[in-house]
Design a protein around this motif. Structure first.
Motif, mmCIF file in Angstrom:
data_model
loop_
_atom_site.group_PDB
_atom_site.id
_atom_site.type_symbol
_atom_site.label_atom_id
_atom_site.label_comp_id
_atom_site.label_asym_id
_atom_site.label_seq_id
_atom_site.Cartn_x
_atom_site.Cartn_y
_atom_site.Cartn_z
ATOM 1 N N ILE A 48 -12.648 -1.287 -0.876
ATOM 2 C CA ILE A 48 -11.850 -2.462 -1.215
ATOM 3 C C ILE A 48 -11.184 -2.295 -2.583
ATOM 4 C CG2 ILE A 48 -11.964 -4.963 -1.604
ATOM 5 C CD1 ILE A 48 -14.362 -5.027 0.274
ATOM 6 N N GLY A 49 -11.765 -1.457 -3.443
ATOM 7 C CA GLY A 49 -11.161 -1.221 -4.747
ATOM 8 C C GLY A 49 -12.064 -1.484 -5.929
ATOM 9 N N PHE A 50 -13.349 -1.744 -5.683
ATOM 10 C CA PHE A 50 -14.282 -1.993 -6.773
ATOM 11 C C PHE A 50 -15.388 -0.932 -6.754
ATOM 12 C CE2 PHE A 50 -12.394 -6.066 -5.593
ATOM 13 C CZ PHE A 50 -11.854 -6.461 -6.803
ATOM 14 N N SER A 51 -16.214 -0.931 -7.792
ATOM 15 C CA SER A 51 -17.199 0.148 -7.935
ATOM 16 C C SER A 51 -18.576 -0.389 -8.293
ATOM 17 C CB SER A 51 -16.736 1.143 -9.014
ATOM 18 O OG SER A 51 -15.493 1.711 -8.675
ATOM 19 N N THR A 89 -27.453 -4.956 -16.377
ATOM 20 C CA THR A 89 -26.409 -4.393 -15.513
ATOM 21 C C THR A 89 -25.024 -4.757 -16.036
ATOM 22 O OG1 THR A 89 -27.900 -4.657 -13.626
ATOM 23 C CG2 THR A 89 -25.604 -4.224 -13.132
ATOM 24 N N LEU A 90 -24.865 -5.978 -16.484
ATOM 25 C CA LEU A 90 -23.574 -6.398 -17.033
ATOM 26 C C LEU A 90 -23.233 -5.591 -18.284
ATOM 27 C CD1 LEU A 90 -21.146 -8.239 -16.921
ATOM 28 C CD2 LEU A 90 -22.461 -9.969 -18.171
ATOM 29 N N SER A 99 -16.147 0.060 -17.003
ATOM 30 C CA SER A 99 -15.523 -0.121 -15.700
ATOM 31 C C SER A 99 -14.174 -0.823 -15.844
ATOM 32 C CB SER A 99 -16.445 -0.949 -14.800
ATOM 33 O OG SER A 99 -15.787 -1.352 -13.633
ATOM 34 N N SER A 100 -13.261 -0.545 -14.915
ATOM 35 C CA SER A 100 -11.948 -1.216 -14.916
ATOM 36 C C SER A 100 -12.086 -2.691 -14.559
ATOM 37 C CB SER A 100 -11.006 -0.529 -13.927
ATOM 38 O OG SER A 100 -10.825 0.825 -14.246
ATOM 39 N N HIS A 101 -13.088 -3.012 -13.749
ATOM 40 C CA HIS A 101 -13.330 -4.401 -13.342
ATOM 41 C C HIS A 101 -14.802 -4.723 -13.579
ATOM 42 C CE1 HIS A 101 -10.075 -2.729 -10.794
ATOM 43 N NE2 HIS A 101 -9.473 -3.864 -11.072
ATOM 44 N N TRP A 106 -19.997 -5.864 -11.527
ATOM 45 C CA TRP A 106 -21.327 -6.434 -11.769
ATOM 46 C C TRP A 106 -21.687 -7.454 -10.694
ATOM 47 C CZ3 TRP A 106 -22.297 -11.663 -13.001
ATOM 48 C CH2 TRP A 106 -23.623 -11.941 -13.322
ATOM 49 N N ALA A 107 -20.717 -8.311 -10.331
ATOM 50 C CA ALA A 107 -20.980 -9.348 -9.333
ATOM 51 C C ALA A 107 -21.301 -8.738 -7.975
ATOM 52 C CB ALA A 107 -19.777 -10.287 -9.224
#
Length: 265
Positions: A48-51, A89-90, A99-101, A106-107
């Motif tokens: 989807i575009g997240f990591s 983690t955050l 991270s880019s996002h 994190w969520a």
């Protein structure tokens, strides 16, 4: 269909043996399947575009399972780990990984660890009941889920006309949903009698598993649809991945656990 049957022929006796053994063999199996599901979940979210981080998810899942394995008075390390992991983690996403996002990653990580770990630990709690209840109710959760899935597939493929959630899972129909509820109710009533809970309690649990289990299926379908894939993996030929096999079972385990904890005490 042949692949599905072959996997079932091998998997069902193995699963029955693990349920019978209980203890660490069963806990280790639950942990392994949940960790594999976390890895598949991370791969879907990456499409989807997240990591999200499968390592942090795995750590959360293992902490939940440790909390379920040990009695409350000795579960303080697990409680401490679960308290510290979300903020750590955050920090890891924001400052160390850069991270880019960071918030989204994190969520997704926290959501995956919470969903799989919190619901998955129900199967540890249930099996840790004194036998024969531990074996019986663990088998109840699995068998009723499979009966509901089979009923939904049989009725839906034969008489399904009205789409249940076409934007999420085009193959599911209201007819199949009702067939799954009916099959879960019947299987629950029968197994409830065998377990000494009574036909009424078993039927109600079976109905809840047959109906609410569909929500678990659809929740994973949302993720797979956004990722543009049919299955979360190919671990089980003809059946998909670990996450595909757990989507309804996680809810079933939680339903049975809450019944045993709140109603039967």
């Amino acid at each position: 269909m042949r692949q599905r049957l072959l996997v079932a022929i091998v998997a069902i006796p193995l699963l029955a043996a693990l349920i019978h053994l209980g203890g660490w063999p069963w806990a280790g199996t639950v942990a392994l399947v949940l960790l594999l599901a976390a890895w598949e979940y991370a791969q879907l979210v990456r499409r989807i575009g997240f990591s999200p981080s499968p390592i942090w998810m795995g750590a959360m899942i293992l902490a939940f399972l440790a909390d379920a394995i040990h009695p409350p008075q000795s579960a303080r390390p697990a409680e401490l780990a679960l308290t510290l992991m979300p903020p750590l983690t955050l920090v890891w996403f924001w400052w160390l990984r850069r991270s880019s996002h960071p918030l989204a990653d994190w969520a997704f990580t926290a959501a995956g660890g919470l969903y799989l770990g919190w619901l998955g630990r129900s199967f540890i709690w249930i099996r840790n009941l004194p036998d024969p209840e531990g074996r019986g109710w663990t088998a109840f959760a699995l068998l009723v889920t499979w009966a509901a899935d089979t009923g939904a597939y049989a009725i839906g493929s034969r008489w399904g006309r009205r789409k249940l959630a076409p934007r999420l899972s085009p193959g599911k129909t209201w007819e199949g949903f009702l067939g799954g509820c009916a099959a879960g109710l019947l299987a629950g009533a029968l197994l409830g009698v065998l377990l000494g809970a009574g036909a009424g309690a078993g039927a109600l649990l079976g109905l809840l598993i047959g109906s609410l289990g569909t929500l678990g299926d659809l929740s994973i379908s949302v993720l797979k649809r956004q990722a543009g894939v049919k299955d979360s993996g190919n671990l089980f030929p003809g059946h998909g991945g670990a996450l595909d096999r757990l989507d309804s079972l996680l809810w079933s385990g939680a339903i049975v656990y809450l019944y045993l904890r709140w109603i039967r005490g």
